[in-house]
Each structure stands twice: as C-alpha cells, then as structure tokens.
Design a protein around this motif. Structure first.
Motif, PDB file in Angstrom:
ATOM      1  N   ALA A 183      11.458   7.240   0.347  1.00  0.00           N
ATOM      2  CA  ALA A 183      10.701   6.292   1.159  1.00  0.00           C
ATOM      3  C   ALA A 183       9.821   5.402   0.285  1.00  0.00           C
ATOM      4  N   VAL A 184       9.230   5.967  -0.766  1.00  0.00           N
ATOM      5  CA  VAL A 184       8.420   5.154  -1.678  1.00  0.00           C
ATOM      6  C   VAL A 184       9.284   4.073  -2.325  1.00  0.00           C
ATOM      7  N   GLY A 185      10.477   4.457  -2.768  1.00  0.00           N
ATOM      8  CA  GLY A 185      11.376   3.480  -3.376  1.00  0.00           C
ATOM      9  C   GLY A 185      11.801   2.388  -2.416  1.00  0.00           C
ATOM     10  N   ALA A 186      11.976   2.748  -1.150  1.00  0.00           N
ATOM     11  CA  ALA A 186      12.417   1.764  -0.164  1.00  0.00           C
ATOM     12  C   ALA A 186      11.295   0.892   0.350  1.00  0.00           C
ATOM     13  N   ARG A 187      10.063   1.433   0.403  1.00  0.00           N
ATOM     14  CA  ARG A 187       8.968   0.727   1.060  1.00  0.00           C
ATOM     15  C   ARG A 187       8.000   0.037   0.094  1.00  0.00           C
ATOM     16  N   MET A 188       7.886   0.516  -1.123  1.00  0.00           N
ATOM     17  CA  MET A 188       6.994  -0.143  -2.078  1.00  0.00           C
ATOM     18  C   MET A 188       7.381  -1.609  -2.305  1.00  0.00           C
ATOM     19  N   PRO A 189       8.670  -1.947  -2.462  1.00  0.00           N
ATOM     20  CA  PRO A 189       9.019  -3.365  -2.610  1.00  0.00           C
ATOM     21  C   PRO A 189       8.609  -4.203  -1.405  1.00  0.00           C
ATOM     22  N   VAL A 190       8.677  -3.631  -0.211  1.00  0.00           N
ATOM     23  CA  VAL A 190       8.278  -4.356   0.995  1.00  0.00           C
ATOM     24  C   VAL A 190       6.785  -4.676   0.952  1.00  0.00           C
ATOM     25  N   ALA A 191       5.985  -3.706   0.529  1.00  0.00           N
ATOM     26  CA  ALA A 191       4.546  -3.917   0.444  1.00  0.00           C
ATOM     27  C   ALA A 191       4.185  -4.901  -0.666  1.00  0.00           C
ATOM     28  N   MET A 192       4.981  -4.958  -1.708  1.00  0.00           N
ATOM     29  CA  MET A 192       4.701  -5.840  -2.837  1.00  0.00           C
ATOM     30  C   MET A 192       5.149  -7.271  -2.590  1.00  0.00           C
ATOM     31  N   ALA A 193       6.134  -7.465  -1.738  1.00  0.00           N
ATOM     32  CA  ALA A 193       6.851  -8.739  -1.664  1.00  0.00           C
ATOM     33  C   ALA A 193       5.986  -9.964  -1.371  1.00  0.00           C
ATOM     34  N   PRO A 194       5.185 -10.002  -0.296  1.00  0.00           N
ATOM     35  CA  PRO A 194       4.473 -11.257   0.014  1.00  0.00           C
ATOM     36  C   PRO A 194       3.577 -11.750  -1.126  1.00  0.00           C
ATOM     37  N   LEU A 195       2.752 -10.849  -1.673  1.00  0.00           N
ATOM     38  CA  LEU A 195       1.873 -11.252  -2.765  1.00  0.00           C
ATOM     39  C   LEU A 195       2.675 -11.590  -4.017  1.00  0.00           C
ATOM     40  N   ALA A 196       3.751 -10.846  -4.278  1.00  0.00           N
ATOM     41  CA  ALA A 196       4.591 -11.117  -5.449  1.00  0.00           C
ATOM     42  C   ALA A 196       5.218 -12.505  -5.354  1.00  0.00           C
ATOM     43  N   LEU A 197       5.598 -12.924  -4.159  1.00  0.00           N
ATOM     44  CA  LEU A 197       6.184 -14.252  -3.981  1.00  0.00           C
ATOM     45  C   LEU A 197       5.149 -15.348  -4.210  1.00  0.00           C
TER      46      LEU A 197
ATOM     47  N   SER B 124       2.531   8.152   7.870  1.00  0.00           N
ATOM     48  CA  SER B 124       1.490   7.129   7.925  1.00  0.00           C
ATOM     49  C   SER B 124       0.575   7.213   6.710  1.00  0.00           C
ATOM     50  N   MET B 125       0.235   8.429   6.274  1.00  0.00           N
ATOM     51  CA  MET B 125      -0.585   8.573   5.072  1.00  0.00           C
ATOM     52  C   MET B 125       0.138   8.016   3.848  1.00  0.00           C
ATOM     53  N   LEU B 126       1.432   8.315   3.750  1.00  0.00           N
ATOM     54  CA  LEU B 126       2.210   7.820   2.619  1.00  0.00           C
ATOM     55  C   LEU B 126       2.250   6.292   2.619  1.00  0.00           C
ATOM     56  N   MET B 127       2.493   5.692   3.806  1.00  0.00           N
ATOM     57  CA  MET B 127       2.559   4.236   3.880  1.00  0.00           C
ATOM     58  C   MET B 127       1.201   3.602   3.567  1.00  0.00           C
ATOM     59  N   SER B 128       0.106   4.243   4.009  1.00  0.00           N
ATOM     60  CA  SER B 128      -1.227   3.722   3.690  1.00  0.00           C
ATOM     61  C   SER B 128      -1.453   3.718   2.185  1.00  0.00           C
ATOM     62  N   GLY B 129      -1.016   4.783   1.520  1.00  0.00           N
ATOM     63  CA  GLY B 129      -1.145   4.826   0.068  1.00  0.00           C
ATOM     64  C   GLY B 129      -0.334   3.738  -0.609  1.00  0.00           C
ATOM     65  N   ILE B 130       0.877   3.502  -0.111  1.00  0.00           N
ATOM     66  CA  ILE B 130       1.724   2.457  -0.689  1.00  0.00           C
ATOM     67  C   ILE B 130       1.060   1.090  -0.536  1.00  0.00           C
ATOM     68  N   TRP B 131       0.555   0.815   0.668  1.00  0.00           N
ATOM     69  CA  TRP B 131      -0.041  -0.498   0.918  1.00  0.00           C
ATOM     70  C   TRP B 131      -1.382  -0.666   0.191  1.00  0.00           C
ATOM     71  N   ALA B 132      -2.028   0.443  -0.162  1.00  0.00           N
ATOM     72  CA  ALA B 132      -3.259   0.346  -0.942  1.00  0.00           C
ATOM     73  C   ALA B 132      -2.964   0.078  -2.409  1.00  0.00           C
ATOM     74  N   VAL B 133      -1.870   0.634  -2.931  1.00  0.00           N
ATOM     75  CA  VAL B 133      -1.538   0.508  -4.352  1.00  0.00           C
ATOM     76  C   VAL B 133      -0.823  -0.810  -4.642  1.00  0.00           C
ATOM     77  N   ALA B 134      -0.002  -1.280  -3.706  1.00  0.00           N
ATOM     78  CA  ALA B 134       0.878  -2.420  -3.970  1.00  0.00           C
ATOM     79  C   ALA B 134       0.144  -3.676  -4.436  1.00  0.00           C
ATOM     80  N   PRO B 135      -0.942  -4.128  -3.771  1.00  0.00           N
ATOM     81  CA  PRO B 135      -1.591  -5.368  -4.234  1.00  0.00           C
ATOM     82  C   PRO B 135      -2.094  -5.285  -5.669  1.00  0.00           C
ATOM     83  N   ALA B 136      -2.705  -4.157  -6.032  1.00  0.00           N
ATOM     84  CA  ALA B 136      -3.200  -4.007  -7.400  1.00  0.00           C
ATOM     85  C   ALA B 136      -2.042  -3.990  -8.396  1.00  0.00           C
ATOM     86  N   ALA B 137      -0.935  -3.332  -8.033  1.00  0.00           N
ATOM     87  CA  ALA B 137       0.218  -3.277  -8.927  1.00  0.00           C
ATOM     88  C   ALA B 137       0.809  -4.667  -9.139  1.00  0.00           C
ATOM     89  N   VAL B 138       0.939  -5.427  -8.058  1.00  0.00           N
ATOM     90  CA  VAL B 138       1.496  -6.779  -8.170  1.00  0.00           C
ATOM     91  C   VAL B 138       0.597  -7.657  -9.020  1.00  0.00           C
TER      92      VAL B 138
END
Length: 422
Positions: free
Chosen positions: A18-32, A141-155
């Motif tokens: 799920a992390v592999g599938a959803r992390m790109p989704v969380a990263m995409a808008p800011l990455a673009l 939901s906890m996992l997705m919250s963590g992904i969405w918290a990490v993604a902006p900083a990673a991008v």
C-alpha cells in the motif's frame, strides 16, 4: 475487537504494498508543481498538470473500479499500477516535453491506478476476521495519514536538493515495486455468488449514493484547510510559513483519531455517528476561520484531524453496509472519485470567493456547502435504509458486535489464516 486481530504477516505485507501504491499519489500534485516551476508559465503550468492528474483520478476510479471483480482482482490492480508507473516515469524522464504531452502523462499517472486503492482496501478487510474490520480500516487510515504527512517534505527535499524530476521517478519506482508486491498477497477475496444476482453493478453501487455524498463532504473540508490556510494566516497577520506545521498537525491529529476510533465500539448507528462527526469537524474548521491566534488555529486543526479520521472510517463502514462484498472494490473506487469531486468543488468555490471576500468568509462558505452535503447524505440514508435491509450489503454494526469466541470465516482464498500472528 483489538488491533491484535489485525497483526499478521499478510497485513504487514499489504501495508508495504500500500505504501508503494499510495506514496506516489500523495507526492504527485506538489511534485508536478516543482517539475514545472522553472519553465515558462511556471506555477500556472504546474497547477494545470496537477489538475490533469486529479481529473485522471476522478475519471479512472469509477470507470476502472466498476470493472474490477474479486476473483481475481490482482491482474486488474497490477495492470493499473504498472501503467500508472509508466505515467510517472514519463513525467520524470521528459520534464521538458510539450505541456500537452506532460498533461497526457499526468492523466495516465492519475487515472490508470485509480481503482487500486479500492481493491487494496477490499483485500485488507478480507485479510482480517470480520470482527476486526473497523480496526483494519483504522490501521489503514493511520498508514495513509503517515504517508500524506511525509510526502510533502520528501518531494520538497528531493526536488530542491536533487532535481525536480526525482520525486516523479521515485514515484514510478515505488508504484512498480507495488506491482511486484501484489504477488505476495492473495489474488483476490471470496464473496457470495448470490450477491449480484438480479442486479447490475451500476444498480448495486447506485444504492449507496448517500454514502458517496457524505464522503464528498468529508474531504471537502480538507481542501479548505489546505488551499485557504495560507491566505487565512496572512489575514490574521501571521507568517505564511506556519502553513506547513499547521497541516502537519492536522495529519497527526488524523492519525491519532484513527487509532482511537479502532480501540472500541462506538454508540449509535453508522449514519448518526457520521452526522455527529461531520458537524463536529465543521465546527472545528469554523473555529479555525474565526479565532485570531495561530496557536488556537493549530488546536482547531488538530481537533479537526481527529474527527476527520473518524468520519472517513465511518463512511467506509457505511459503504460496507450499503453494498454487497462482491461490489466493495468498485464501491470504494466510486467513493474515491466522489471525495475527489468534493475536494475539487469546495476548493474551487473557496478559490473563486477569495477574489471577492476575506479568506475567513470563503472558509465559512465552504463549511456551509459541506453541511449541505452532509444533510443531503443523512436524508438520503434515511430514505434508502428501509429498502436496503432486503438487499445488498451485510450489516457491519452487527459484525462489530460479533463475540471473539464466535465462528470465524474461512481464510482468504489463496492465502494463509488471516489470524496468524506476526
């Protein structure tokens, strides 16, 4: 009904996939946005590419999700994720391409894998005992919250520290890895063949329209917090740089709320619970718009995150109650599209109003729209419920009350006993 029922090797494997599938989704808008900011048109082009990505998600989720069948679901999810990885790779490999080409890659990256989240959620709930479905959704939901918290900083770190294309190439690699990981999970999940007898998939999903309306309302408030917060801080005389920490607090609150929700059973039916949570969430966002101090805005947003997590989990449980298990993956995909529409509609309304009114007033207008959607969903649920008792889904409230000593269903086809501990 504890988190021990969710602890298994297969659920851990599911989390990695799920992390592999959803992390790109969380990263995409800011990455673009970062990808296009050094080109002519800069941020405008970036926003256009992000919009193309979201449009791809909104269109792809229902169109592809309604074609997904539980037996087996793996080829469908794998194909979508693989094509999505190609879309991300195209964006990263050809950052100087014509904007139309980049928009095409963005639509492909957003639309092709858009049915995978619904399929993965349906697979997760099949990997755990029926009594632990609420805990499984809380853990997700906890996992997705963590992904969405990490993604902006990673991008931000990768785009500024390496190159703007790197976050998109990383997204392609993660999504491709999730395709390989699917073969470590069961190929699908068992359902009752009689679930769909005499009804088309469209009719099965249409019965749940009040849940989709409530789902759209739940994410519309998030768009208010994300898109109008910088303008609100300027209105209050605070530094715009506080936007990042405040949104991180929102994500942390959401993770805490998801954990607390899964600790116990909660009183009231799912419909009433959803309305209470949505009104509480709306109150928190209203307070954030009206109170002057940055510290109090932070408190209001953290509380909003806690309530939002409960609202999202309740809405997913309501969907399980409204449609049969054979249509759950498609139902989750339609929900995914509905919340995207709610996010975009409220954000567009607030953005348009910012030209004429203060940011706080724009937020209040968005809250009014959210409450209207919530009431429409609640009224629709009251009309739908008497008819739904004779058809469709299983009652999750009753499932949550099943004693731990009761009979459990058979393990998921193709996999080991879902209760096996780590």
């Amino acid at each position: 009904m504890t988190y021990r029922d969710v602890a298994s090797r297969q659920v851990l494997t599911w989390a990695v996939v799920a992390v592999g599938a959803r992390m790109p989704v969380a990263m995409a808008p800011l990455a673009l946005v970062f990808l296009a900011r050094d080109r002519p048109g800069g941020y405008t082009l970036g926003a256009t590419l992000a919009a193309a990505y979201v449009i791809g998600e909104i269109l792809g989720a229902p169109l592809l999700g309604m074609r997904m069948r539980p037996d087996p679901a793996r080829p469908h999810m794998a194909a979508g994720l693989a094509v999505g990885a190609v879309g991300f790779a195209g964006l990263g490999a050809f950052p100087a391409a014509h904007p139309v080409v980049l928009a095409g890659f963005a639509v492909l990256a957003g639309g092709a894998p858009a049915a995978a989240p619904g399929g993965l959620r349906a697979l997760l709930t099949a990997l755990v005992p029926r009594r632990a479905v609420a805990q499984a959704l809380s853990a997700e939901s906890m996992l997705m919250s963590g992904i969405w918290a990490v993604a902006p900083a990673a991008v931000t770190g990768l785009a500024l520290g390496a190159a703007p294309r790197v976050p998109l190439l990383l997204g392609a690699a993660l999504m491709a890895a999730s395709v390989a990981g699917l073969w470590l999970l069961p190929p699908g999940w068992d359902t009752d063949p009689a679930d769909q007898e005499g009804a088309s998939m469209f009719r099965l999903l249409a019965r749940a329209w009040p849940v989709y309306v409530t789902g759209a309302a739940s994410l519309s408030l998030l768009s208010l917090a994300e898109l109008v917060l910088p303008a609100l801080l300027e209105q209050r005389g605070a530094a715009v740089g506080w936007s990042g920490p405040l949104l991180t607090g929102l994500a942390v609150g959401s993770a805490v709320g998801a954990f607390v929700y899964g600790l116990r059973s909660w009183p009231g039916g799912l419909g009433a619970r959803s309305v209470v949570l949505m009104f509480g969430l709306s109150s928190c966002v209203t307070l954030a718009a009206l109170i002057p101090g940055t510290a109090w805005i932070a408190v209001a947003l953290v509380a909003a995150g806690v309530l939002q997590a409960g609202a999202m989990i309740t809405r997913n449980l309501s969907l399980r109650e409204a449609v049969p298990e054979s249509a759950l993956a498609a139902g989750y995909s339609v929900m995914y599209a509905a919340v995207g529409v709610g996010y975009a509609a409220t954000g567009s309304l607030a953005g348009a109003l910012l030209h004429f009114v203060a940011p706080s007033t724009a937020i209040l207008a968005g809250v009014a729209l959210t409450l209207t959607l919530t009431l429409a969903g609640a009224l629709g649920e009251r009309v739908r419920r008497p008819a739904s008792s004779a058809v469709g889904g299983k009652n999750v409230v009753a499932d949550e009350a099943t004693p731990a000593t009761g009979a459990e269903r058979a393990p998921v086809r193709g996999g080991s006993d879902p209760e096996r501990p780590l």
